[in-house]
Design an enzyme around this catalytic site. Structure first.
Site, short mmCIF file in Angstrom:
data_model
loop_
_atom_site.label_atom_id
_atom_site.label_comp_id
_atom_site.label_asym_id
_atom_site.label_seq_id
_atom_site.Cartn_x
_atom_site.Cartn_y
_atom_site.Cartn_z
N GLU A 183 -4.05 8.12 7.16
CA GLU A 183 -4.97 7.18 6.47
C GLU A 183 -5.60 6.26 7.53
OE1 GLU A 183 -6.00 4.52 2.37
OE2 GLU A 183 -4.24 5.66 2.75
N GLU B 134 5.56 10.35 3.15
CA GLU B 134 4.31 9.51 2.73
C GLU B 134 4.16 8.44 3.69
OE1 GLU B 134 1.27 9.52 0.38
OE2 GLU B 134 2.88 10.62 0.34
N HIS C 221 0.73 -1.05 0.18
CA HIS C 221 -0.11 -0.04 0.14
C HIS C 221 0.93 1.23 0.06
CE1 HIS C 221 -2.77 2.75 2.57
NE2 HIS C 221 -3.04 3.03 1.41
N GLU D 93 2.17 1.73 -3.49
CA GLU D 93 1.04 2.52 -4.35
C GLU D 93 1.28 4.09 -4.15
OE1 GLU D 93 -2.98 4.09 -3.33
OE2 GLU D 93 -3.00 1.91 -2.91
N HIS D 94 1.39 4.41 -2.93
CA HIS D 94 1.40 5.99 -2.60
C HIS D 94 2.79 6.57 -3.18
CE1 HIS D 94 -1.48 6.83 0.82
NE2 HIS D 94 -1.74 5.60 0.56
#
Length: 966
Positions: free
Chosen positions: A145, A138, A64, A67-68
């Site tokens: 999130e 990030e 994940h 992906e960012h």
């Protein structure tokens, strides 16, 4: 390898004029090219065959996180965030998601920018830059999130199910990642997260396990050359497809009964079974067959019985968490308070229905009905935006052979043995039961480690489930009846009047009918809206709540009959809105009149059933109570709306009166609500003018005719209008309040700038500002300053009064700091605006023009646009043409003057309101901030309703019968 081109015998809808081609590049990248010369947007989706199941041990969330990171920069385009900026400034959107076994990246953009957008996109998979500084920032975004999801019951319960599975199976993993898993723990182990990230990328991001869908305006030959040019450099390491053998639930985690404590009010029951995935038998659709029957809501279904008993408010059944080697079948039931007391009997009822299916055997007529509906839906599917279309296709490319990439899992071949195999898996030895309710607080003994959900587990036996089945005395379980709403007449009407925009076809004291035939889509579908304008529905909190209960009860009474229409592609709704309630029908037109007349009769002959009233009241109370558990930014948006919209009542007032309302109150209110009504109607699509008129005439006759009519016409003075508070120029109002959920650490800001009432020139300048500023705001506030995961700038329309709003939600900083940073951004943007070249300005203008000139994709999209004009009273059916003309005349000087006068910090005509919601981590700042929120920077709003009364209102576009503009 040699490049391979395949002329696909792809199964496509009869109405589909697009062309398709499958190619496999020399690097083994599989590509589907789609050519649509009529498209207004081009799009691409890359599906990579690796997901969070491949996260290394101790680096949960790495897939994940990767992906960012790919959005940041590349060797070819090293400027940070330049990809997202390019996409946004050229009329597009971009996003990505990480799933268990794959990760998907996608975007759309205006056609003239597609080639460069593709080049930038391809660099994700060729030579991305993952700088150390960006890596650290990030990780914070991923953690933000995670913090956002901590109090979400959906995330909490999903992770609890994973927690209660075999620890050596990847299903057990925590997939999101947070600061702990991506920063703290790796450092403790001597790991460099960035190096692990690069290693993961190198190991898994191989062209041979990627699938690309490209949706373009050019021919297939041109698109093929484009793909070959842009994506050939993706490295192919001949990575084997990642497979995870074995079932996630060992016997230890089967036959378990789990009680969990949720965040929100309500009781939820999930009965779930691990099953064999259906992808090998997708044309037999065993899961679709069983979900249709177990999830049915017609007479004789599980839900029908539970509803009659007052035990459930909703039920859903179907497959979930599907992977290549395993899947789950689940039944989700929303329980009432009474149902909560009968949970075991409800589980017994589910198993009793499964017994019925075993005894009945797989029924070919039911499968044929599903196959017929699936075939009809496929061939008459609405055209959707390319970005939505490619997502579904890229998902299908992983699962199905090329000829079925568009069709997917459409039921085609009846095979009773395959259905029986799945049905046999839904047994008492294989079951997992999850029961969530706040009534379990203090009675659990375990805590899920990632989200902190309290729970307890007990083992159950087949004998216990047999006893639960025997405790259910219900004899009314049965298979559904044949579906009378399946359309058989799919012909197109020969409508002579080819009107390009809606026009008034019929008008009386009681109603007005706007009509628009389908001149663009040529589908056997229609769209109907009937607004019941009822002045008595909005005079008090009591009337608002009673109107809501009325509309819910009408839907409740219709459900057993109208559910069949919903299954057959004829969707309906009865819902309350600002001026009363409205009836909506969308779908195949063949049986639409039958359904409409049934709904109208249901409204006219409405009776209050005390038992159902009690259930709806209970559910509505929970809905209100759960508002305090919404995200803080949603709460801030609500307060902003409450401050600006009139007449509206605070939800706490509505909840307070709801507690005291009884069935007799609705008995008294219902005839009063309908005593004075005006019907605003809009009918569009494949219906002749005479058919539309007859539908409205029928509705009028039901309500306004006879010796004792239900309704009478409105007096001119009674027409309701929705008004908007006019903020004062040069003032920044501020409303500060504590969050409603003491467990939520997040604070939120909404900074709303009110600009103007509907005007073509002002509209396009505000839209242009939002287009240019959206991505820079996101980049500065989220990526650079790391204020929070939820960060946005967007337009907002309150009944024809337009503005723009910043939203930031954060655990890092309090609302006042967030407000100061949005204003700091506006000062930065001011410099950018002054430095903008004429070429860049013109490029943004052209991008906005292209966005506006996008054609409506389907009847629903077109009708929603026209209905918005009718409902708001603006009636600008040629809005797009006027705004495009205004854009073509707009100068850079005009735009800068607009910004200087209405948007920039300290602008003389700027009207703004900031809403501060303080989460638990910033409560200590609340009182201090309030005392410092003083003029000239702020004007405090102490009480929202008092504030509204003190301000003038914008004139309404809706007058009486003629919609006179004020």
């Amino acid at each position: 390898m040699e490049e391979e081109t395949k002329t696909l015998e792809i199964v496509k809808a009869r109405s589909d004029k697009r062309e398709y081609r499958r190619i496999i590049l020399k690097n083994s990248l599989t590509v589907l090219l789609i050519s649509d010369p009529e498209t207004d947007k081009c799009a691409a989706s890359m599906d990579v065959g690796v997901g969070n199941y491949s996260d290394p041990e101790g680096l949960e969330g790495l897939a994940h996180f990767l992906e960012h990171m790919l959005f940041y920069a590349s060797e070819k385009y090293p400027e940070e965030d330049s990809y997202s900026k390019f996409i946004t400034e050229h009329g597009g959107i971009t996003n990505a998601f990480t799933s268990s076994e794959h990760t998907n990246y996608y975007f759309d953009v205006n056609p003239d920018s597609f080639e460069e957008a593709l080049d930038r996109f391809a660099q994700f998979f060729i030579k991305p830059l993952m700088s150390p500084d960006a890596t650290t920032r990030e990780i914070k975004a991923v953690d933000s999130e995670y913090q956002k999801n901590l109090l979400s019951d959906g995330w909490r319960m999903s992770q609890l199910e994973k927690h209660l599975s075999s620890k050596d199976h990847p299903y057990h993993k925590f997939s999101t990642g947070n600061w702990n898993t991506l920063e703290v723990r790796p450092k403790e182990k001597g790991l460099d997260t960035r190096q692990e990230l690069l290693k993961f990328y190198k190991e898994y991001y191989s062209a041979n396990i990627m699938h690309l869908v490209l949706y373009g305006k050019d021919s297939l030959d041109i698109s093929q050359k484009l793909v070959e040019n842009k994506f050939q450099e993706i490295l192919n390491i001949n990575r084997s497809h990642v497979r995870f053998i074995g079932q996630p639930c060992s016997p230890e985690y089967l036959q378990i009964f789990v009680k969990a404590v949720p965040i929100t009010e309500g009781h939820k029951l999930r009965v779930t079974w691990p099953i064999t995935p259906g992808t090998l038998h997708y044309k037999m659709a065993p899961s679709g067959y069983l979900s249709h029957l177990i999830g049915h809501e017609g007479e004789g279904s599980i839900f029908y019985i539970l509803k009659k008993l007052g035990w459930a408010s909703s039920l859903w059944a179907g497959g979930s968490d599907c992977a290549h080697e395993f899947a789950f079948f689940q039944v989700d039931i929303e329980l009432t308070d009474a149902g909560h007391e009968h949970c075991q009997e409800i589980v017994g009822l589910v198993f009793k229905y499964i017994d019925l299916l075993q005894q009945s055997g797989a029924q070919k007529w039911i499968f044929d009905e599903l196959s017929c509906m699936g075939e009809t839906h496929f061939h008459y599917q609405d055209k959707i935006p390319p970005i939505d279309s490619i997502l579904g296709v890229s998902f299908n490319m992983r699962l199905y052979p090329p000829e079925d990439w568009l069709v997917g899992a459409l039921p085609k071949k009846f095979n009773s043995d395959i259905i029986q195999v799945l049905l046999d898996e839904l047994n008492s030895n294989n079951v997992r039961i999850f029961w969530a309710s706040k009534k379990f607080e203090g009675n659990t003994d375990m805590s899920e480690p990632w989200y902190g959900t309290s729970f307890s587990v007990e083992k159950i036996t087949s004998c216990q489930i047999q006893q639960w089945k025997e405790s259910v005395c219900e004899k009314q379980l049965q298979l559904p009846a044949p579906n009378m709403f399946i359309p058989s007449d799919l012909s197109l009407k020969n409508i002579l009047d080819k009107a390009g925009v809606p026009f008034v076809l019929r008008k009386s004291r009681y109603s007005r009918l706007w009509y628009k035939p389908d001149t663009a889509f040529c589908f056997p579908k229609a769209y109907i809206k009937i607004d019941f304008n009822c002045p008595h529905s909005r005079v008090s909190p009591e009337s608002v709540v009673l109107t809501c209960l009325f509309s819910r009860l009408v839907m409740d009474y219709l459900n057993e009959y109208a559910y069949y229409a919903d299954v057959a592609g004829l969707y309906y709704g009865v819902s309350n809105y600002y001026e009363g309630f409205q009836v909506t029908l969308v779908g195949y037109n063949h049986k639409m009149r039958i359904l409409l007349e049934t709904i109208i009769e249901g409204i006219a002959k409405f009776e209050v059933k005390p038992d159902r009233f009690s259930v709806m009241k209970e559910l509505l109370i929970k809905d209100y109570q759960n508002l305090k558990f919404q995200q803080p930014y949603q709460l801030a948006k609500y307060y902003c709306s409450l401050a600006l919209q009139y007449p509206t009542f605070p939800w706490k007032d509505e909840l307070e009166v709801l507690h005291h309302l009884e069935a007799d109150d609705l008995v008294q209110f219902y005839p009063l609500m309908l005593s004075r009504v005006f019907l605003e109607c809009f009918i569009a699509g494949n219906l002749e003018p005479t058919e539309a008129e007859k539908m409205v005439q029928y509705t009028e006759d039901i309500f306004f005719s006879g010796t004792r009519p239900i309704s009478d016409a409105l007096f001119t003075s009674q027409h309701l209008t929705h008004r908007v508070v006019k903020l004062k120029k040069g003032i920044n109002y501020c409303y500060a309040t504590e969050g409603l959920n003491p467990s939520d650490e997040n604070s939120a800001l909404v900074h709303y700038i009110q600009v103007h009432q509907d005007d073509s020139v002002m509209n396009i300048m505000l839209q242009l500002f939002a287009l240019i500023a959206k991505q820079p705001a996101f980049h500065q506030l989220r990526t650079v300053e790391q204020l929070g995961y939820i960060t946005s700038l967007a337009l907002r329309n309150f009944s024809g009064v337009y503005g723009v709003q910043f939203i930031v939600q954060s655990t890092i900083k309090g609302p006042r700091h967030l407000d100061s940073r949005t204003k700091a951004f506006l000062k930065m943007f001011e410099n950018k605006l002054y430095e903008m070249s004429s070429h860049e300005f013109k490029s943004n203008v052209n991008a906005l023009i292209e966005m506006k000139l996008e054609k409506f994709k389907n009847l629903h999209e077109e009708s929603a646009f026209y209905w918005c004009e009718i409902a708001s009273g603006t009636l600008k059916f040629d809005r797009i043409e006027h705004e495009v003309a205004a854009l073509k005349q707009l100068t850079q000087e005009q735009f800068i003057d607009f910004f200087n006068e209405r948007i920039k910090v300290g602008a003389p005509r700027k009207k703004a309101v900031s809403v501060f919601v303080y989460g638990n981590s910033h409560l200590s700042e609340y009182e201090a901030d309030k005392s410092e929120l003083v003029a000239p920077e702020f004007l405090q709003i102490e009480d929202i309703c008092s504030f509204r009364r003190s301000r003038p209102l914008y004139g309404s576009f809706k007058g009486g019968l003629g919609h006179m503009k004020a």
